[in-house]
Design an enzyme around this catalytic site. Structure first.
Site, PDB file in Angstrom:
ATOM      1  N   LYS A 150      40.178  35.959  39.990  1.00  0.00           N
ATOM      2  CA  LYS A 150      41.408  36.678  39.650  1.00  0.00           C
ATOM      3  C   LYS A 150      42.596  35.729  39.786  1.00  0.00           C
ATOM      4  CE  LYS A 150      39.043  40.585  39.509  1.00  0.00           C
ATOM      5  NZ  LYS A 150      38.640  41.169  38.208  1.00  0.00           N
TER       6      LYS A 150
ATOM      7  N   SER B  35      37.206  40.302  32.692  1.00  0.00           N
ATOM      8  CA  SER B  35      38.391  40.709  33.449  1.00  0.00           C
ATOM      9  C   SER B  35      39.520  39.683  33.423  1.00  0.00           C
ATOM     10  CB  SER B  35      38.011  41.006  34.903  1.00  0.00           C
ATOM     11  OG  SER B  35      37.619  39.823  35.580  1.00  0.00           O
TER      12      SER B  35
END
Length: 225
Positions: A117, A48
Site C-alpha cells: 500500500k 489494489s
C-alpha cells in the site's frame, strides 16, 4: 586399470565440479544476505495498487527503509499482515526447489502474508477525507493525488477522520475503490512501523512495466502535525 591421463582427466573434472559447487554455494549465501538485509523481490497478486502496480508485476523492495533511511508519506511499502487484513488462504505447493530458491531470494516472495500500500499518514498525522472540494487532507493541508490515482477516481468513497498513533502508519491503495486498506479495518486500521518489510523501489518484470518508483511530492511536502 586407470591410466595416468585418465587420472589427470578425472582430477580436472573433480576440480571443476568443486569449483561449480563453491560458486553456487557462494551465490546462494550472497543472495540470502541480500534478501535478509538489502533487497527482496515480491509479486503483486491483486489490483489494489493499480494504476501504479498491476497484477503479476514483480517488484523489488529496499529493506534499508525503514532503517538507515526514514519512511515518508507517499512511499509505497510492503508490510506483514498487521492482524487479519488478509483472508485465510491455502498455501500454494511450490515444491521443494522453488521453496528453497524463494528462501534465498532467487524467486519472488509469495504475497500471501504481505500487503503493499501507499503511506498516507505518518505517526502523529491527522488524516481526513474529504474536504469541501472532495480532497484528502493531511494535517489540514489538501493533497493533490492525481500523480497516482486513476483519472476520475475519488480519494475515498468512505469518510474518515483519524490521527495516526505513535509507531504506526495509515496506508491506502491507489485503486481506492478496490483496496482493503486502513479504511476497511476499523478494529485495527493502523500498520505498525515494525511490520514494514521495506519500500518498493522498482517494478522489474514484465519488462514493459519496468519503472522506478519515486515518492510523490504532493504527500512528501505536507508539513508535520
Amino acid at each position: 586399470m586407470v591410466s595416468p591421463s585418465q587420472r589427470s582427466g578425472l582430477g580436472r573434472l573433480a576440480a571443476a565440479v568443486r569449483e561449480v559447487v563453491l560458486v553456487v554455494a557462494v551465490a546462494l549465501v550472497v543472495s540470502l544476505v541480500v534478501k535478509t538485509f538489502l533487497l527482496q523481490a515480491f509479486f503483486i497478486p491483486s489490483g489494489s495498487m493499480e494504476q501504479t502496480l498491476d497484477v503479476g508485476d514483480r517488484i523489488v523492495v529496499s529493506k534499508l527503509t525503514p532503517g538507515p533511511f526514514d519512511l515518508h508519506r507517499g512511499d509505497v511499502v510492503v508490510f506483514s499482515d498487521p492482524g487479519n487484513w488478509l483472508p485465510p488462504a491455502p498455501q500454494p505447493d511450490r515444491g521443494a526447489l522453488a521453496g528453497a530458491l524463494t528462501f534465498v531470494g532467487l524467486l519472488p516472495q509469495d504475497s500471501d502474508e504481505h500487503l503493499v500500500k501507499r503511506i498516507v499518514g505518518l505517526p502523529g498525522d491527522h488524516v481526513v477525507c474529504c474536504d469541501a472540494s472532495g480532497r484528502l487532507t493531511v494535517n489540514d493541508q489538501p493533497v493533490d493525488e492525481t500523480a497516482y490515482l486513476a483519472q476520475g477516481v475519488a480519494p475515498s468513497e468512505e469518510a474518515f477522520d483519524v490521527t495516526v498513533p505513535a509507531g504506526a502508519l495509515w496506508v491506502m491503495g491507489d485503486n481506492r475503490s478496490d483496496s482493503a486498506d486502513s479504511r476497511e479495518h476499523h478494529d485495527a486500521p493502523f500498520v505498525p512501523v515494525d511490520d514494514v518489510v521495506g519500500r518498493v523501489r522498482a517494478v522489474v518484470w514484465p519488462l514493459p512495466h519496468w519503472a522506478w518508483l519515486e515518492t510523490p511530492s504532493a504527500l512528501e511536502e505536507v508539513s508535520g502535525s
